[in-house]
Design a protein around this motif. Structure first.
Motif, PDB file in Angstrom:
ATOM      1  N   ILE B 164       0.844  -1.211   0.000  1.00 60.70           N
ATOM      2  CA  ILE B 164       0.000   0.000   0.000  1.00 60.70           C
ATOM      3  C   ILE B 164       0.869   1.246   0.000  1.00 60.70           C
ATOM      4  O   ILE B 164       0.621   2.202  -0.740  1.00 60.70           O
ATOM      5  N   ILE B 165       1.916   1.227   0.798  1.00 56.80           N
ATOM      6  CA  ILE B 165       2.832   2.370   0.846  1.00 56.80           C
ATOM      7  C   ILE B 165       3.591   2.494  -0.472  1.00 56.80           C
ATOM      8  O   ILE B 165       3.865   3.592  -0.948  1.00 56.80           O
ATOM      9  N   GLN B 166       3.896   1.347  -1.084  1.00 59.67           N
ATOM     10  CA  GLN B 166       4.544   1.400  -2.395  1.00 59.67           C
ATOM     11  C   GLN B 166       3.680   2.146  -3.400  1.00 59.67           C
ATOM     12  O   GLN B 166       4.170   2.980  -4.154  1.00 59.67           O
ATOM     13  N   GLN B 167       2.372   1.866  -3.377  1.00 64.04           N
ATOM     14  CA  GLN B 167       1.448   2.565  -4.274  1.00 64.04           C
ATOM     15  C   GLN B 167       1.507   4.066  -4.007  1.00 64.04           C
ATOM     16  O   GLN B 167       1.519   4.887  -4.924  1.00 64.04           O
ATOM     17  N   GLU B 168       1.545   4.431  -2.733  1.00 66.12           N
ATOM     18  CA  GLU B 168       1.595   5.842  -2.363  1.00 66.12           C
ATOM     19  C   GLU B 168       2.892   6.481  -2.874  1.00 66.12           C
ATOM     20  O   GLU B 168       2.907   7.613  -3.339  1.00 66.12           O
ATOM     21  N   PHE B 169       3.964   5.697  -2.786  1.00 63.87           N
ATOM     22  CA  PHE B 169       5.245   6.179  -3.300  1.00 63.87           C
ATOM     23  C   PHE B 169       5.172   6.429  -4.810  1.00 63.87           C
ATOM     24  O   PHE B 169       5.643   7.447  -5.309  1.00 63.87           O
ATOM     25  N   TYR B 170       4.537   5.501  -5.541  1.00 61.04           N
ATOM     26  CA  TYR B 170       4.395   5.702  -6.993  1.00 61.04           C
ATOM     27  C   TYR B 170       3.626   6.985  -7.270  1.00 61.04           C
ATOM     28  O   TYR B 170       3.954   7.741  -8.185  1.00 61.04           O
ATOM     29  N   ALA B 171       2.603   7.237  -6.451  1.00 58.06           N
ATOM     30  CA  ALA B 171       1.818   8.460  -6.626  1.00 58.06           C
ATOM     31  C   ALA B 171       2.673   9.690  -6.322  1.00 58.06           C
ATOM     32  O   ALA B 171       2.554  10.724  -6.993  1.00 58.06           O
TER      33      ALA B 171
END
Ligand SMILES: Nc1ncnc2c1ncn2[C@@H]1O[C@H](COP(=O)(O)OP(=O)(O)OP(=O)(O)O)[C@@H](O)[C@H]1O
Ligand SMILES: [Mg+2]
Lengths: 266, 296
Positions: B164-171
């Motif tokens: 989930i944090i990885q997704q946030e990082f991509y954003a």
């Protein structure tokens, strides 16, 4: 609040400073508290059987002088282990302030900020200077308070000079350690080289007064520049003090150049 | 248009050990540039050269058109960096680090840091020593992004982060790019690079093996096409087509494995009556792994 590298360098060692302050306070008090009782006896009798060279190595050059406050405090603190202890702390700081950040890899983080390597060296050096002035000031204050209590008969002027000299001498050795670590990046080498130098130059100054063959080179020891004029008596060697400052700046320049030249954290 | 990052025959040897050798990179403004390669390929060495922590044995590097060594301080003021071997001062809290870095950067980034920490679900009030690995990593990201740098250099930024944090990082990367930033990041996670990078460089044994758009790699991914015809067709009609590696026959079914243009295969098949068609998109991973593997 930590705003500068110097501030951080001091903040990181605030507890160490406190312990060194407590330790040195006890060390000074334990020594000077015996002065009134020892003064009554004859020091010459006490040290009768001890060889002159041995005494010299421990900073005692004139037994008769021990019965004066200046002579006693000098031999116990400034001409002896007090100075060695403070200088050893300076070496510990100087040798590790750059290299421990490299070993723990926080140096990469620090150098990713827009600071020049020159500023990193200078600010870290300044923190060491402040700490050395701090510990010297603590010793100065303890001495000022002890002076009337244990009838040491020290002058304020003498106490100021000798502790200023203490700060200068320890900063000198701390800077040498920092230069070695800045050039080499090796903490062990920095501690070993500058610690060895400290011991060597201390012995050279002490033994030089009794060993004829060392007499001529005794003047090269910073301990000689600092102590030979007896600053605790108020007779300070301006040239000696300036000499310590000059050599310090020389090694600081080496530290700056060395740290700028090499790969960091390899 | 000058490249944001440019290296010319950049070479670094650690004594006898090769770090990178004759590396020529060019990263254009606004790109998300992915740096892929096996362990010890030289990715971290490249970042550390660009940050002037280490000096090249030969060759040179420019960032923002400035000399990586001479103008390092200006480069670093405009860059956010996340080291591969992240280490933050263990006895400081997240807030103290943000504050200290703020003063060192001479810009107040506390507000932005707070916003990023919320985004990544990170409590800045904790001492670094007591952070979990992932949370320490988040703090590493916060400090890299918080001054809104023109260039982000991130050495394996997502290791230790949960999905989930990885997704946030991509954003966060996407937002930075839409604000005009350029991103140079290394990774071992192929879907990650596929997802966020425009351009990919593959490095192996200290040298670039290939630099291309992600799309180009994707077009090369092996595809499997399975045609079912109304009656058996000869394999030979397909096995000679460009890119086709394997053709197998199962009765009226023909299975074709290809890395070449799909068009020729479809046209060849259209000469017969096609009853059914199945197509499998190959894994991009295989393309990259082919570069990773040692040559026979
Ligand atoms: N300080 C150093 N001293 C000696 N050799 C080093 C040093 N740093 C890196 N190397 C060597 O340089 C080569 C490249 O290392 P580098 O760290 O750049 O690889 P990498 O691509 O970042 O690998 P990873 O994916 O494991 O992080 C390796 O062979 C490594 O052993
Ligand atoms: Mg690496």
């Amino acid at each position: 609040m930590i705003r500068t590298l110097t501030g951080k360098g001091i903040w990181d060692r605030r507890k160490t400073l406190m312990w060194w302050g407590i330790g040195m306070t006890l060390y000074v008090i334990l020594n000077v508290a015996f002065f009134p009782s020892l003064k009554e006896e004859s020091f010459s009798e006490l040290f009768e059987s001890v060889p002159e060279a041995m005494l010299a190595a421990f900073g005692i050059q004139d037994i008769a002088a021990l019965s004066t406050g200046v002579g006693y405090v000098n031999s116990q603190l400034y001409d002896g282990f007090g100075t060695i202890l403070v200088a050893a702390w300076a070496i510990a700081i100087g040798a590790t302030t750059l290299s421990s950040e490299e070993d723990s890899k926080t140096m990469d983080m620090l150098l990713s900020l827009p600071v020049s390597r020159t500023r990193v060296v200078l600010e870290k050096w300044l923190a060491m200077v402040v700490l050395m002035v701090g510990i010297s000031a603590v010793i100065f204050l303890v001495l000022v308070v002890s002076n009337p209590i244990w009838e040491l008969d020290l002058t304020l002027e003498g106490m100021v000079w000798v502790n200023l000299g203490l700060a200068l001498l320890s900063i000198l050795f701390g800077t040498v350690a920092m230069a070695v670590s800045a050039v080499s990046g090796r903490r062990g080498l920095a501690i070993g080289a500058s610690g060895g130098l400290l011991a060597l130059l201390f012995l050279l100054y002490g033994l030089g007064s009794v060993v004829d063959s060392l007499e001529s080179i005794r003047g090269t020891s910073p301990f000689y520049w600092y102590l030979d004029s007896v600053p605790l008596a108020g007779t300070v060697s301006a040239l000696g003090f300036l000499g310590m400052a000059f050599v310090t700046l020389l090694f600081l320049a080496i530290a700056v150049l060395g740290f700028n030249r090499r790969d960091v954290g390899v | 248009m000058t490249a944001i990052v440019e290296t010319n025959d950049l070479t670094k040897f650690y004594g006898q050990t090769r770090g990178v050798e004759n590396l020529n990179l060019a990263i254009q403004p606004g790109q998300v540039f992915g740096f892929l390669g096996p362990n010890g390929a030289g990715k971290s060495t490249t970042f550390r050269l660009l940050m002037d922590f280490i000096r090249p044995t030969s060759g040179s590097a420019r960032v923002f058109g400035l000399d990586a060594q001479e103008d390092s301080r200006e480069i670093r003021s405009r860059t956010g960096f996340m080291p591969g071997d992240l280490a933050l001062y263990p006895r400081m809290t997240g807030n103290q680090i943000v504050e200290f870095f703020s003063f060192m950067r001479k810009i107040d980034v506390r507000q932005e840091a707070k916003r990023l920490a919320e985004r990544l679900d990170l409590d800045l009030g904790i001492t670094v020593r007591n952070y979990s690995t992932g949370n320490r990593q988040k703090l590493g990201l916060v400090q890299a992004f918080m001054h809104r740098p023109e260039l982000l250099m991130l050495d394996e930024p997502t290791g230790g982060l949960d999905p989930i944090i990885q997704q946030e990082f991509y954003a966060m990367v996407a937002d930075a790019v839409s604000d005009g930033a350029t991103v140079f990041l290394s990774s071992h996670v192929l879907p990650e690079v596929e997802r966020i990078a425009d351009q990919v460089a593959i490095i192996r044994d200290g040298g670039l093996v290939r630099v291309d758009e992600v799309g180009a790699f994707r077009r090369e991914a092996t595809r499997v096409l399975a045609f079912t015809f109304s009656q058996p067709v000869p394999e030979a009609e397909f096995s000679t087509l460009e890119g086709v590696s394997v053709v197998t026959t199962q009765g009226t079914k023909l299975i074709i494995t290809s890395t070449g243009p799909i068009d020729a295969i479809v046209k060849a098949a259209a000469r017969h009556e096609v009853v059914e068609l199945e197509a499998h998109e190959g894994e991009l991973e295989d393309v990259f792994l082919a570069f990773y593997e040692d040559e026979p």
